[in-house]
Write a protein that holds these residues in place. Structure first.
Motif, PDB file in Angstrom:
ATOM      1  N   LEU A 192      -4.702   3.954  -5.380  1.00 46.94           N
ATOM      2  CA  LEU A 192      -5.202   2.642  -5.835  1.00 46.94           C
ATOM      3  C   LEU A 192      -5.024   2.192  -7.354  1.00 46.94           C
ATOM      4  CD1 LEU A 192      -4.277  -0.159  -4.791  1.00 46.94           C
ATOM      5  CD2 LEU A 192      -6.889  -0.522  -3.641  1.00 46.94           C
ATOM      6  N   LYS A 214       4.601   4.304 -13.014  1.00 49.41           N
ATOM      7  CA  LYS A 214       5.120   4.941 -11.706  1.00 49.41           C
ATOM      8  C   LYS A 214       5.687   6.290 -12.579  1.00 49.41           C
ATOM      9  CE  LYS A 214       6.570   2.954  -8.791  1.00 49.41           C
ATOM     10  NZ  LYS A 214       5.881   3.188  -7.298  1.00 49.41           N
ATOM     11  N   ASP A 228       4.111   7.996  -6.500  1.00 52.88           N
ATOM     12  CA  ASP A 228       3.442   6.951  -4.699  1.00 52.88           C
ATOM     13  C   ASP A 228       2.096   6.412  -5.150  1.00 52.88           C
ATOM     14  OD1 ASP A 228       5.367   8.589  -3.605  1.00 52.88           O
ATOM     15  OD2 ASP A 228       4.673  10.669  -4.169  1.00 52.88           O
ATOM     16  N   THR A 229       1.718   6.299  -6.233  1.00 50.73           N
ATOM     17  CA  THR A 229       0.159   5.281  -6.731  1.00 50.73           C
ATOM     18  C   THR A 229       0.589   3.758  -6.522  1.00 50.73           C
ATOM     19  OG1 THR A 229      -0.775   7.630  -7.454  1.00 50.73           O
ATOM     20  CG2 THR A 229      -1.771   5.188  -7.308  1.00 50.73           C
ATOM     21  N   PRO A 230      -0.212   3.057  -5.756  1.00 47.51           N
ATOM     22  CA  PRO A 230       0.502   1.704  -4.944  1.00 47.51           C
ATOM     23  C   PRO A 230      -0.562   1.640  -6.017  1.00 47.51           C
ATOM     24  CG  PRO A 230      -1.273   2.271  -3.121  1.00 47.51           C
ATOM     25  CD  PRO A 230      -1.303   4.102  -4.065  1.00 47.51           C
ATOM     26  N   ALA A 238       2.923  -2.172  -5.645  1.00 45.04           N
ATOM     27  CA  ALA A 238       2.720  -3.087  -4.508  1.00 45.04           C
ATOM     28  C   ALA A 238       2.454  -4.031  -3.857  1.00 45.04           C
ATOM     29  CB  ALA A 238       1.589  -2.482  -4.034  1.00 45.04           C
ATOM     30  N   CYS A 281      -5.016  -5.298  -1.601  1.00 48.37           N
ATOM     31  CA  CYS A 281      -5.272  -4.239  -1.927  1.00 48.37           C
ATOM     32  C   CYS A 281      -5.242  -3.659  -0.700  1.00 48.37           C
ATOM     33  CB  CYS A 281      -6.789  -4.002  -2.254  1.00 48.37           C
ATOM     34  SG  CYS A 281      -6.467  -4.477  -4.581  1.00 48.37           S
ATOM     35  N   ALA A 335      -1.690  -2.514   0.320  1.00 45.41           N
ATOM     36  CA  ALA A 335      -1.919  -1.688  -0.532  1.00 45.41           C
ATOM     37  C   ALA A 335      -2.012  -0.136  -0.143  1.00 45.41           C
ATOM     38  CB  ALA A 335      -1.184  -2.003  -2.068  1.00 45.41           C
ATOM     39  N   GLY A 362       0.154   1.266   2.630  1.00 42.01           N
ATOM     40  CA  GLY A 362       1.730   1.627   2.560  1.00 42.01           C
ATOM     41  C   GLY A 362       2.323   0.388   3.176  1.00 42.01           C
TER      42      GLY A 362
END
Length: 216
Positions: A54, A78, A83-85, A107, A123, A126, A129
């Protein structure tokens, strides 16, 4: 069986905000803050070093030749780790820019003037997902902006927004061109275009606009 530790990194150029976000995240089970950063450059380095689950970051932080913030920073994050929110914790009030931010693949967005439990819940969403989440305050700002006739601020391009932000914090047009690796003429044109779209005729009013819309 114990659940795995969830790693988070925080970025904000105000130490008090960093501590507040860390305290909020510490109340989420199994979340551990791996790094607290004060610039976009530090955040990108932490992303590579810790591979977090995160990211919670401010939108507007001090930048230098080695450090981005704003939409450029989100794009870099990004790119490094798609793939990390990312949850953006911000004072932004400009509806057009908030719209561009929500379209960037993050997210969540939370206003800094909102309660800690709102940041904590977004959070958690996030991490789970659950898709894009907007705090009540951010949703209200965007709704109000969408209701404004014309919505001129929303028509600024990302490049124009970059120029306005950098000019408002004291960079000259020449310095902006060097930093963004654009020609002097291109940056000058983008600045004039932004002022025309915003119906602004003076540099002082442009700086005031950036301040009032959370761009500085």
């Amino acid at each position: 069986m114990s659940r795995r530790t969830i790693s988070a990194v925080i970025a904000d150029d105000h130490p008090v905000i960093q501590l507040a976000v860390k305290t909020t995240l510490s109340e989420i089970p199994n979340v551990q803050v791996s790094a607290m950063c004060s610039s976009g450059g530090e955040l990108c380095a932490a992303l590579k070093a810790h591979r977090p689950d995160l990211i919670v970051t401010d939108f507007t932080m001090g930048h230098s030749e080695q450090s981005d913030d704003g939409l450029r920073l989100i794009q870099r994050l990004k790119h490094y780790s798609p793939d990390t929110p990312i949850v953006v914790f911000t004072m932004l009030t400009n509806g057009g820019l908030l719209t561009r931010l929500q379209e960037s693949g993050i997210a969540g967005i939370v206003g800094k003037n909102e309660a800690p439990d709102i940041l904590r819940q977004i959070c958690m969403d996030a991490i789970s997902g659950r898709g894009l989440r907007l705090s009540p305050g951010i949703s209200a700002r965007m709704s109000r902006a969408g209701a404004l006739a014309g919505g001129s601020a929303s028509r600024l391009s990302p490049k124009e927004i970059e120029v306005v932000r950098m000019f408002a914090v004291g960079s000259t047009v020449t310095e902006i061109a060097e930093y963004l690796k654009r020609t002097l003429g291109t940056v000058a044109t983008q600045k004039r275009s932004a002022m025309r779209k915003l119906n602004i005729t003076s540099n002082a009013d442009l700086v005031a606009y950036a301040r009032d819309n959370g761009l500085t």
